[in-house]
Enzyme design. Structure first.
Site, mmCIF file in Angstrom:
data_model
loop_
_atom_site.group_PDB
_atom_site.id
_atom_site.type_symbol
_atom_site.label_atom_id
_atom_site.label_comp_id
_atom_site.label_asym_id
_atom_site.label_seq_id
_atom_site.Cartn_x
_atom_site.Cartn_y
_atom_site.Cartn_z
ATOM 1 N N LYS A 50 -92.878 5.109 44.714
ATOM 2 C CA LYS A 50 -92.346 6.473 44.588
ATOM 3 C C LYS A 50 -92.568 7.054 43.199
ATOM 4 O O LYS A 50 -92.622 8.279 43.036
ATOM 5 C CB LYS A 50 -90.856 6.497 44.908
ATOM 6 C CG LYS A 50 -89.991 5.625 44.000
ATOM 7 C CD LYS A 50 -88.540 5.675 44.418
ATOM 8 C CE LYS A 50 -87.699 4.663 43.663
ATOM 9 N NZ LYS A 50 -88.015 3.264 44.074
ATOM 10 N N HIS A 72 -79.964 -2.545 41.195
ATOM 11 C CA HIS A 72 -80.755 -1.654 40.343
ATOM 12 C C HIS A 72 -79.811 -1.092 39.292
ATOM 13 O O HIS A 72 -78.870 -0.380 39.619
ATOM 14 C CB HIS A 72 -81.377 -0.524 41.159
ATOM 15 C CG HIS A 72 -82.551 0.138 40.498
ATOM 16 N ND1 HIS A 72 -82.467 0.703 39.232
ATOM 17 C CD2 HIS A 72 -83.833 0.325 40.913
ATOM 18 C CE1 HIS A 72 -83.652 1.198 38.909
ATOM 19 N NE2 HIS A 72 -84.497 0.981 39.898
ATOM 20 N N GLU A 97 -88.645 -4.221 40.406
ATOM 21 C CA GLU A 97 -89.223 -2.991 40.943
ATOM 22 C C GLU A 97 -89.615 -2.021 39.821
ATOM 23 O O GLU A 97 -89.133 -0.888 39.765
ATOM 24 C CB GLU A 97 -88.229 -2.311 41.888
ATOM 25 C CG GLU A 97 -87.786 -3.172 43.059
ATOM 26 C CD GLU A 97 -86.645 -2.537 43.828
ATOM 27 O OE1 GLU A 97 -86.228 -1.410 43.466
ATOM 28 O OE2 GLU A 97 -86.151 -3.156 44.775
ATOM 29 N N ARG A 144 -91.929 3.311 36.203
ATOM 30 C CA ARG A 144 -92.396 3.977 34.991
ATOM 31 C C ARG A 144 -93.032 2.997 34.013
ATOM 32 O O ARG A 144 -93.889 3.372 33.222
ATOM 33 C CB ARG A 144 -91.234 4.729 34.327
ATOM 34 C CG ARG A 144 -90.230 3.855 33.636
ATOM 35 C CD ARG A 144 -89.134 4.635 32.930
ATOM 36 N NE ARG A 144 -88.173 5.184 33.881
ATOM 37 C CZ ARG A 144 -88.038 6.475 34.134
ATOM 38 N NH1 ARG A 144 -88.788 7.346 33.493
ATOM 39 N NH2 ARG A 144 -87.154 6.887 34.998
ATOM 40 N N TYR A 176 -85.765 16.037 37.515
ATOM 41 C CA TYR A 176 -85.459 14.842 38.298
ATOM 42 C C TYR A 176 -85.194 13.624 37.411
ATOM 43 O O TYR A 176 -84.255 12.866 37.636
ATOM 44 C CB TYR A 176 -86.614 14.544 39.253
ATOM 45 C CG TYR A 176 -86.534 13.187 39.912
ATOM 46 C CD1 TYR A 176 -85.676 12.978 40.982
ATOM 47 C CD2 TYR A 176 -87.297 12.112 39.460
ATOM 48 C CE1 TYR A 176 -85.577 11.732 41.576
ATOM 49 C CE2 TYR A 176 -87.205 10.866 40.052
ATOM 50 C CZ TYR A 176 -86.349 10.682 41.118
ATOM 51 O OH TYR A 176 -86.259 9.447 41.697
ATOM 52 N N ASP A 177 -86.042 13.461 36.409
ATOM 53 C CA ASP A 177 -86.041 12.222 35.621
ATOM 54 C C ASP A 177 -85.404 12.406 34.245
ATOM 55 O O ASP A 177 -85.378 11.472 33.452
ATOM 56 C CB ASP A 177 -87.489 11.747 35.470
ATOM 57 C CG ASP A 177 -87.595 10.280 35.115
ATOM 58 O OD1 ASP A 177 -86.750 9.500 35.577
ATOM 59 O OD2 ASP A 177 -88.522 9.915 34.373
ATOM 60 N N ASP A 225 -89.527 31.875 38.252
ATOM 61 C CA ASP A 225 -88.152 31.391 38.153
ATOM 62 C C ASP A 225 -87.774 31.189 36.691
ATOM 63 O O ASP A 225 -88.478 30.504 35.948
ATOM 64 C CB ASP A 225 -88.017 30.070 38.919
ATOM 65 C CG ASP A 225 -86.575 29.632 39.092
ATOM 66 O OD1 ASP A 225 -85.699 30.151 38.366
ATOM 67 O OD2 ASP A 225 -86.326 28.774 39.943
ATOM 68 N N TYR A 235 -92.928 9.914 37.839
ATOM 69 C CA TYR A 235 -92.186 10.947 38.573
ATOM 70 C C TYR A 235 -92.734 12.351 38.273
ATOM 71 O O TYR A 235 -91.992 13.277 37.996
ATOM 72 C CB TYR A 235 -90.689 10.847 38.276
ATOM 73 C CG TYR A 235 -90.138 9.498 38.655
ATOM 74 C CD1 TYR A 235 -89.956 9.157 39.990
ATOM 75 C CD2 TYR A 235 -89.858 8.539 37.678
ATOM 76 C CE1 TYR A 235 -89.494 7.905 40.349
ATOM 77 C CE2 TYR A 235 -89.395 7.275 38.046
ATOM 78 C CZ TYR A 235 -89.219 6.973 39.372
ATOM 79 O OH TYR A 235 -88.763 5.721 39.739
#
Length: 395
Positions: free
Chosen positions: A63, A192, A266, A269, A315-316, A345, A373
């Site tokens: 992802k 996690h 996992e 990044r 998001y990150d 925007d 991401y």
């Protein structure tokens, strides 16, 4: 530089971003931004992982960046893969990766995704509540249940505990008892600490909890042989990564000395953040002056924004660092600057309170460490194109 197969350009010694830009004469004539991807950076990160965490197999979090070129490089290096959906599983299997090298690490999966995993023998998957256990009992009873518990870092870029993970003390044992009653197989546990973890001790705390869950599973007669320590590893700070590795190695040796237990992580990044530099073009400019008519701020409008690659800001929670490509030998006065994305925007703000030279329309600005991401989240909102990608690799 010379072009190689599969649209990869090969370089000697070190990838020079400024030189790449100079060789891309078409940049001035196209509207889309450009990703410069160094595949050798991914390989170097993999070797760094193997050096400092030899006991722990990295299962790349697809992802984070699902670019098939990235996934292919990691597959060839021998990494496993953390997949969250049927399409991510399909991508990885399409590169001839064995199903045993995949963990379906989404605790709440649609039934059709479970059925796809069953058809392709992807048995390892996480679970964190009773409803999902009943779902597995009905739709994939042969799967290997990996109980995910909550054990968050006190400081992380993206905390995950509000959405995923059961209580390690109150819930994990109940879930294993339910699985036992339904004749399902529990093989291990996972956690996690949060994406972009800054509290390094969080790993040791979570590994201790995992050991207790292992003990209870063994009391129930389960063959507990799988530990997933999740992600959170930094992508652009190797010194910090080495400190985390030291903590993890010590904790694993103390609590899981038996090599029979397979231990995975996992990282997302960690592998890809530093591999990408995003190059944007200034397509518009505006000067803001104070009441006295003195220049206060220069605003720049780029051809990518928070609905594209810079979604990582939303998001990150990433803080991006712009770099200009003016003459390195010259000293330019700097001005208070603000950078906007291209959409209509007003939330499409990339960075403010910067100090930049007085740039012009058509000038290029680069942003390093843009591999995490960004690519899978970018959208053509307002009709603006997502960046294309050029791939490079060391000879």
């Amino acid at each position: 530089m010379a072009s190689g197969i599969q649209e990869i350009t090969y370089y000697e010694h070190e990838l020079n971003i400024r030189r790449v830009i100079e060789e891309q004469a078409s940049l001035q004539n196209v509207d889309a931004a450009l990703n410069i991807c160094d595949l050798s950076s991914v390989e170097r990160k993999y070797n760094l992982w193997v050096k400092y965490l030899p006991r722990i197999t990295p299962y790349y979090a697809v992802k984070c960046n699902d670019d098939p070129m990235i996934v292919k490089v990691l597959a060839e290096l021998g990494a496993g893969f953390d997949c969250a959906s049927k399409n991510e599983v399909k991508l990885v299997l399409g590169l001839d990766v064995a199903p045993e090298r995949i963990i379906f690490a989404n605790p709440c999966r649609p039934v059709s995704h479970l059925e796809y995993a069953q058809q392709h023998r992807v048995a390892n998957g996480t679970v964190d509540n009773e409803f999902e256990i009943y779902k597995l009992h009905k739709h994939y009873p042969q799967s290997n249940l990996i109980v995910r518990f909550k054990s968050e870092a006190k400081e992380a870029q993206c905390p995950l505990g509000d959405k995923f993970g059961c209580d390690a003390d109150a819930d994990a044992t109940a879930l294993m008892l339910l699985a036992k009653a339904l004749d399902l197989k529990v093989t291990g546990t996972s956690f996690h600490v949060g994406s972009g973890c800054s509290e390094l001790e969080a790993y040791d705390r979570a590994i201790k909890k995992a050991k207790n869950i292992f003990k209870f599973g063994e009391l129930l007669g389960y063959d507990m042989n799988f530990l997933d320590i999740g992600g959170g590893f930094p992508g652009s700070d190797d010194g910090k990564f080495q400190k985390i590795a030291e903590i993890v190695n010590t904790s694993v040796q103390r609590h899981f000395p038996d090599d029979r237990v397979q231990i995975i992580a996992e990282p997302g990044r960690f592998f890809v953040a530093a591999a990408y530099t995003l190059v944007c073009k200034i397509h518009a400019k505006r000067e803001v002056r104070n009441e006295a008519g003195k220049l206060d701020t220069i605003m720049y409008y780029l051809n990518d924004g928070v609905y594209g690659s810079f979604n990582c800001i939303l998001y990150d929670h990433q803080v991006v660092t712009p770099e200009h490509y003016l003459d390195e030998s010259a000293a330019f006065p700097e001005f208070k600057s603000l950078i906007w994305g291209p959409s209509c925007d007003a939330l499409d703000k990339i960075s403010e309170d910067l100090r930049l030279p007085n740039l012009n329309r058509g000038d290029l600005i680069g942003f390093p460490n843009m591999g995490a991401y960004t690519v899978p989240i970018a959208s053509p909102f307002n009709g603006f194109e997502v960046p294309r990608t050029l791939y490079f690799r060391a000879m």
